[in-house]
Design an enzyme around this catalytic site. Sequence first.
Site, mmCIF file in Angstrom:
data_model
loop_
_atom_site.group_PDB
_atom_site.id
_atom_site.type_symbol
_atom_site.label_atom_id
_atom_site.label_comp_id
_atom_site.label_asym_id
_atom_site.label_seq_id
_atom_site.Cartn_x
_atom_site.Cartn_y
_atom_site.Cartn_z
ATOM 1 N N HIS A 193 0.812 -1.221 0.000
ATOM 2 C CA HIS A 193 0.000 0.000 0.000
ATOM 3 C C HIS A 193 0.844 1.269 0.000
ATOM 4 C CE1 HIS A 193 0.369 -0.293 4.532
ATOM 5 N NE2 HIS A 193 0.538 0.999 4.357
ATOM 6 N N ASP B 177 -0.427 -7.714 1.354
ATOM 7 C CA ASP B 177 0.135 -6.359 1.416
ATOM 8 C C ASP B 177 1.662 -6.423 1.488
ATOM 9 O OD1 ASP B 177 0.403 -3.645 1.641
ATOM 10 O OD2 ASP B 177 -0.354 -3.505 3.695
ATOM 11 N N SER C 142 4.463 2.053 8.257
ATOM 12 C CA SER C 142 4.108 1.068 7.232
ATOM 13 C C SER C 142 5.334 0.546 6.502
ATOM 14 C CB SER C 142 3.173 1.697 6.202
ATOM 15 O OG SER C 142 1.875 1.815 6.691
#
Length: 262
Positions: free
Chosen positions: A65, A113, A206
């Site tokens: 992402h 992901d 992230s």
Amino acid sequence: MWLLLLLTNAFVLLPWAGAGRIIGGKIAAAHSRPYMAFLEIETYSEPIHCGGFLIRPDAVLSAAHCVDIKGIVNVTVILGAHNIRRQEPSQQRIPVVKRVIHPEYCPDDFKNDIVLLKLEKKAKINDYVQCISIAKKKERVGEGAKCNVSGWGLTSLKPSWSDVLMEVELEVQNEKRCHFSSDYKRQSMICVGDKYSEKAAYKGDSGGPLICKKKAHGIVSHGYDDLIFPEVFTRISYFEPWIRKQLKKFSRKIIPCFPLSD
């Protein structure tokens, strides 16, 4: 301005346009985690930042992402950094020439992901820049395992900034704790962190690694605004065959990296 992707009440652990830090953590000893990578993602609108980690001199793992965004111009990996705001002599800035997002990645529910980034040139392996080993296909961490997460993400629900690398110890949870979301997949995800510890990775972290038993077992993926604890990490062991396959496409030659143990 927060950079968010929304999934019902979910937040994606995307960064704010600046460096922050982990919730409930502490400042990491300078250059104690030489596998850490800071991703500068240049877009047509404004820069985005994420984490990642070096698994081979020419390859960095991160969350899909982070780079599955319209308008990306360039992605640059910074290795050997502690204070990301300074031009430290230890830092290596290397452009990304190829982004390999898992073919079954779904931005709506964060399944698969994971992304592999090919660097324009091999990183110079030294005291400040080293690789970390990844979990193999059958290696799993169970409930109660103590793991470490590092990053330059936010330190609280309100903006609070630190330019240096932060770290926090998190505990792997019983997977039932993450079943509040029907999108949780036990084979490919890891449930980590609890509300009693008040510690977590957060927006800006992230793509960073979950280090357990001296190996990277997870990738910071996503969480929920009204349930900061626990949060969901991508399970690396599930994707290890895919990762190896992509690395062979990067280079058929064996590229030694002398992986670092945490």
